[in-house]
Design a protein around this motif. Sequence first.
Motif, PDB file in Angstrom:
ATOM      1  N   CYS A   8      46.955  85.353  71.472  1.00 45.89           N
ATOM      2  CA  CYS A   8      46.425  84.004  71.733  1.00 45.89           C
ATOM      3  C   CYS A   8      47.133  83.040  70.797  1.00 45.89           C
ATOM      4  O   CYS A   8      48.269  83.299  70.377  1.00 45.89           O
ATOM      5  CB  CYS A   8      44.907  83.962  71.606  1.00 45.89           C
ATOM      6  N   LEU A   9      46.504  81.938  70.459  1.00 42.34           N
ATOM      7  CA  LEU A   9      47.160  80.950  69.588  1.00 42.34           C
ATOM      8  C   LEU A   9      46.924  81.291  68.117  1.00 42.34           C
ATOM      9  O   LEU A   9      47.864  81.478  67.345  1.00 42.34           O
ATOM     10  CB  LEU A   9      46.642  79.549  69.935  1.00 42.34           C
ATOM     11  N   GLY A  10      45.670  81.383  67.719  1.00 45.42           N
ATOM     12  CA  GLY A  10      45.356  81.548  66.304  1.00 45.42           C
ATOM     13  C   GLY A  10      45.198  82.993  65.848  1.00 45.42           C
ATOM     14  O   GLY A  10      45.216  83.277  64.656  1.00 45.42           O
ATOM     15  N   ASN A  11      44.999  83.918  66.807  1.00 49.22           N
ATOM     16  CA  ASN A  11      44.663  85.326  66.512  1.00 49.22           C
ATOM     17  C   ASN A  11      43.374  85.435  65.681  1.00 49.22           C
ATOM     18  O   ASN A  11      43.222  86.332  64.855  1.00 49.22           O
ATOM     19  CB  ASN A  11      45.829  86.058  65.823  1.00 49.22           C
ATOM     20  N   ILE A  12      42.434  84.495  65.917  1.00 52.61           N
ATOM     21  CA  ILE A  12      41.130  84.624  65.255  1.00 52.61           C
ATOM     22  C   ILE A  12      39.956  84.602  66.243  1.00 52.61           C
ATOM     23  O   ILE A  12      38.873  85.054  65.887  1.00 52.61           O
ATOM     24  CB  ILE A  12      40.906  83.553  64.159  1.00 52.61           C
ATOM     25  N   CYS A  13      40.140  84.063  67.460  1.00 49.17           N
ATOM     26  CA  CYS A  13      39.023  83.991  68.416  1.00 49.17           C
ATOM     27  C   CYS A  13      39.187  84.949  69.591  1.00 49.17           C
ATOM     28  O   CYS A  13      38.438  85.920  69.724  1.00 49.17           O
ATOM     29  CB  CYS A  13      38.850  82.568  68.943  1.00 49.17           C
ATOM     30  N   ARG A  14      40.160  84.703  70.464  1.00 55.09           N
ATOM     31  CA  ARG A  14      40.270  85.439  71.718  1.00 55.09           C
ATOM     32  C   ARG A  14      40.979  86.780  71.570  1.00 55.09           C
ATOM     33  O   ARG A  14      40.445  87.821  72.004  1.00 55.09           O
ATOM     34  CB  ARG A  14      41.006  84.588  72.771  1.00 55.09           C
ATOM     35  N   HIS A  42      46.460  80.743  60.824  1.00 58.28           N
ATOM     36  CA  HIS A  42      45.378  81.594  60.295  1.00 58.28           C
ATOM     37  C   HIS A  42      45.876  82.944  59.796  1.00 58.28           C
ATOM     38  O   HIS A  42      45.090  83.887  59.680  1.00 58.28           O
ATOM     39  CB  HIS A  42      44.307  81.797  61.372  1.00 58.28           C
ATOM     40  N   ASP A 122      39.907  78.534  75.249  1.00 55.80           N
ATOM     41  CA  ASP A 122      39.876  78.584  73.792  1.00 55.80           C
ATOM     42  C   ASP A 122      38.477  78.164  73.323  1.00 55.80           C
ATOM     43  O   ASP A 122      38.069  77.026  73.534  1.00 55.80           O
ATOM     44  CB  ASP A 122      40.940  77.622  73.254  1.00 55.80           C
TER      45      ASP A 122
HETATM   46  P1  4NP Z   1      42.377  81.568  69.362  1.00 55.46           P
HETATM   47  O1  4NP Z   1      41.571  80.223  69.016  1.00 55.46           O
HETATM   48  O2  4NP Z   1      43.755  81.144  69.813  1.00 55.46           O
HETATM   49  O3  4NP Z   1      41.566  82.163  70.436  1.00 55.46           O
HETATM   50  O4  4NP Z   1      42.399  82.395  68.086  1.00 55.46           O
HETATM   51  C1  4NP Z   1      42.083  79.237  68.144  1.00 55.46           C
HETATM   52  C2  4NP Z   1      41.775  79.291  66.816  1.00 55.46           C
HETATM   53  C3  4NP Z   1      42.244  78.313  65.959  1.00 55.46           C
HETATM   54  C4  4NP Z   1      43.046  77.301  66.438  1.00 55.46           C
HETATM   55  C5  4NP Z   1      43.357  77.267  67.775  1.00 55.46           C
HETATM   56  C6  4NP Z   1      42.879  78.229  68.638  1.00 55.46           C
HETATM   57  N1  4NP Z   1      43.498  76.294  65.562  1.00 55.46           N
HETATM   58  O5  4NP Z   1      44.154  75.364  66.048  1.00 55.46           O
HETATM   59  O6  4NP Z   1      43.254  76.355  64.366  1.00 55.46           O
END
Ligand code: 4NP
Length: 154
Positions: A8-14, A42, A122
């Motif tokens: 995903c983008l941040g590697n913390i949620c999805r 992150h 997201d």
């Molecule tokens: P993820 O979610 O891609 O599902 O981990 C996000 C977490 C943080 C950010 C964007 C998406 N961020 O911009 O910090």
Amino acid sequence: MTRILMVCLGNICRSPLAHGVMESKLPEDLFYVDSAGTGAYHIGNPPDHRSIKVARNHGLDISTQSARQFKVSDFDTFDYIFAMDQSNYNNIVSLARNNADIGKVKLFLEENTSISNKNVPDPYYGDMRDFEHVFYLIKNTSELIASKLIKANR
Ligand code: 4NP
């Protein structure tokens, strides 16, 4: 060993959820699952507390995961690279060196024909309901992918 990367983008949620769920659906002697983010925001962080909580509510511990950034050598390490949305897909493909690299990249929800929106939303700026929704999308789709992969491995 078949190697699968969730991105995903941040590697913390999805992708930490996709990592934990997919790992729970596949035999560990035959499959290795990991996750990464296309962004660097992150690196080194644990998953978002809301992803940890929704996973725990469903019997999965993802709290020991640590965020890392997608790297070009991941194209060599992994057999399948699943992008959580079209933007992540485009980011990964922009790093590809050749058609073999591109061929490894799939849009995760492309594997789920019962869902028309192919982007896992997201949930970062959302609430626990958004995380629950993301969890179910990921769970249902991971089950479809896992059964395909297990069949292909036989
Ligand atoms: P993820 O979610 O891609 O599902 O981990 C996000 C977490 C943080 C950010 C964007 C998406 N961020 O911009 O910090």
